[in-house]
Design a protein around this motif. Sequence first.
Motif: not given
Lengths: 503, 332, 151
Positions: B137-140, B232-234, B243-249, B254-255
């Motif tokens: 899942q991702l937020v766009a 992105i939730t990975t 190039e997309v930052p993760t939620f963790k960063e 959350m994954t």
Amino acid sequence: MLADFFIGFQNALHPMNILIMSLALAGGIAIGTLPGLSATMGVALLVPLTFGMDPATGLLMLGAMYTGAIYGGANSAILINTPGTPSAVCTTFDGYPLTKQGKADEALFTALVSSVIGGIIGTIFLLVATQPLALVSLKFGSPEYFWMAIFGLTIISSLSEGNMIKGLLGGVLGLLLATIGIDPVTGHSRFIFDYRPLIGGITLIPAMIGFFSFAQVLTLVDENQKYLAEYSPNKGVIGKVFGHMLKFSKKNLLRSSLIGTFVGILPGAGGNVASFVAYNEAKRWSKNPETFGKGEIEGVVASESSNNATVSSSLIPLLSLGIPGSPVAAVLLGGLLIHGLQPGAKLFIQTGDIAYTFIIGLIVANLLMLFIGFLGMRLFAQVLNVPSHYIATIVIVLSVIGSYAIRNNLFDIVIMIVCGIVGFITLKVGFEPGPLVLGLILGTLAEEGFSLSLLMAKASGSMFGTFVARPISAFLIFMCIMAIVSPIYVRVKKSRKNKLENA
Amino acid sequence: MNKKLIAVLLIIGFLLTLGLTGCQKAEEKQDGGKTEEKYPSQDITVIIPFTAGGASDVQARIVEKYFKEEFGVNMIITYKEGAGGEVGFTELAKSKTDGYVIGGLNVPHIILQPLARETEFNIDSFAYIGQMVNDPQLVAVLKDSKYNTLQELIDDAKANPGRITLGNVGTFSGHHIASLNFMNLTGTEFTLIPYKGSADQIVALQGGHVNAIMGNLNDVMRDMDKYKILGITTDERHYLAPEVPTFKELGLDMTQGITRLFAAPKDIDPARLARLKEGFEKIAKNPEYLKDMEKIGQPEEWKDGEKVYADLKKEVETATKLLEEYDLLDKK
Amino acid sequence: MSMRKINYIISTLILALCYFFWNDAAGIRPPAHIYPQTVIAVTAFLAFALLIQSIFFPKALIQGKPFEGTKYSRVITSIIATIVYYFVLKAIGFYVSSFFFIIILTWLLGDRRVGLKIFAKLGILGIVVMGLVYAAFKIFLKVPTPPGILF
């Protein structure tokens, strides 16, 4: 682009492609003619076959299947009052009365020519106006879908022949049936009354097969006539149909095809909605609207040209935005992806030759359909030489398998049988199946549009802003008001005229 | 009189043929059960609980390409759609356990539906073969949106609770639970708009009808340059969208994703399950298959059946807690 | 039965249906209840309108005896045969049951003559139709048909 266009032209006319398209068309027409076998299913079944082909040929095969299936629905609609696909529901209104009058071949040929013309007009828009039309389809948000559904429901008033209240009642019962199953907003089940199989809802196709096919079988059995209708091939039918269409149907054809093209680009609405709207408009603009529903050839023209116009236009969001606008487009998307093609604006840039081969191929497929459909028509018309009790049993078998095959669900057969029995009884007491099926078609559209708009309104804090103050919504509301007011106006004017004449 | 007699005879004859052939079939089956060692010896039906052409179908079609080579029999895809997959899941749970019916399952659908309403299956109804796809899942937001980072979106949502719309696909779906988790972690309140399918969701985003979407990588991949993907939730950056930052960063733990797996009904013979596991794993590691998966833009990730089940159990717990928090559990 | 009486029955049935739906809808979480409740309310209103219309409108406007001349035996035979067909098909599979269904119902709906010739004809009809269906569904389209212990 121009180079791609010419390559496309050459490819589309390649003998091998012509042969494959012809076969796919024939298959599509057969699938469309049989009630229950849908265009989506036909195209999905062919997808694995395209693995071994080059992408353009594969796509042409799928496109030809789609075109043939949407047209094929008209054959059974006209001959046995049983729409082969939901898009052909409106074709039954005048097609079957024409058959009863012994004009089956005239109706069949009109349906064919209208389908071809509608298909070609839709494809021309796909060729020249993909980007602007795709942008229009993006402008449709939930409020617009809600108003479009409401506009669709106003058609009921012109569909109900006898008692207006019964027509409206049929329409809202259709809406009510469509709510059974899972609530789209909360995700909870509703109206299933603890009966598990209902969780999947009452879907359009089994219900439609019930209300039309099975109810029609019971009507046939009840009538107990040896044959469905008198039929002997008319020699001059080709000339007659072309003559009539050239003289009287030009406006109707153009209007209906444009309606089909426009409705087709909207994800969520398809050939079934388009043909209802086009039929209604044809009736509204006709000089003698009272002949509609009693064997008016223009009714067949409107329904068939509009539903085939949606074939190409429903591909517009797919080809330009990468968004599948219809179930068939979703299957095509799968086919494109498996071949490594990226739908969306890039399709025309990176693989323009394939894109143009496909679009021009659709025009070629429509022209081919004129010949293949004509051969098929002769064959299908033989149904009228079969004793009606044979047809009754065979249609039951096809209805059973058709309603099962759509979701591989035995419960759908039960839905079909129940709808058929109810449909037979209600037809006797003055409820036409048309409004009911229209309610079923528009039910999910109306509810989703309404509920999501409500959520949007909550977020924006303005009911008025969400539901009314949007240009397309406002226009659709205006159309709804016109649709309700204009028949009343016409009626008042007529009665006044009658009074004057009497006085 | 004569008529009736013949009718009766006809019915008797019908019943007799029925009975005879029925017995024959039964005998065949008994023999078959004892002598048949080789599995699979006939085509295997795969239940896909969604429509033809959907993402699950496209993935299954890719598997189909390699299935015959691996198992020596055909894979017959049967669509059993309805109720967000529930009809198909239920069908698989109730199917014969001879190993000739398997099906595609989607997570978190099979976790959430039993929590949301009364269902005839839960995660214990299946024997898991393995997971093939993990679509995160991702937020766009749209390219020209005023939000440039996830933090800007969160800040705006905090300042205007309930005023920002977040597009979802369905309720009690992967999107829904991801959105709830997102709101819970950040202490924000979005208005969730549940669209019918991912196509409708994408139209709504492109048409500017929602402010942002909680979507799948697969859906936005096709037109990456039209959107800004805020996060992105990975766990780590994704190989398809590096190039997309993760939620963790971004400081959010959350994954979440939609995973596609294959499973058999629970009571399948363990030897047959082992054969299926072996075969599917081989397909999942076939370079040709991996190439095809990249073509269709579905992020593949093989996970063995046992691991799948262990993870599912954990997920049920977290999902139950989350739904409780938002008062969405089935109260009946 | 006259149309007026039938209208009474129909509106009562629909009102009862609305009652059941309304009760069920009461349990739906807001705001999802608004749409279904509106539809139910409109349905109930129209059913009520039909009732009022049937009571007060002059006879001339509500006339006809819709069920007059209905060949009940033929219609009911077909319905029962189809229902039996459904259960048999569920048990033994599509092709065999359809074959017998075609023969039996066609015979029942025909002039019910008895003779070798007529049954041979029906048998051939069954074989031809089912052969075509088999070719179309099983071989060409690969559409699954309802399974059963037989075929």
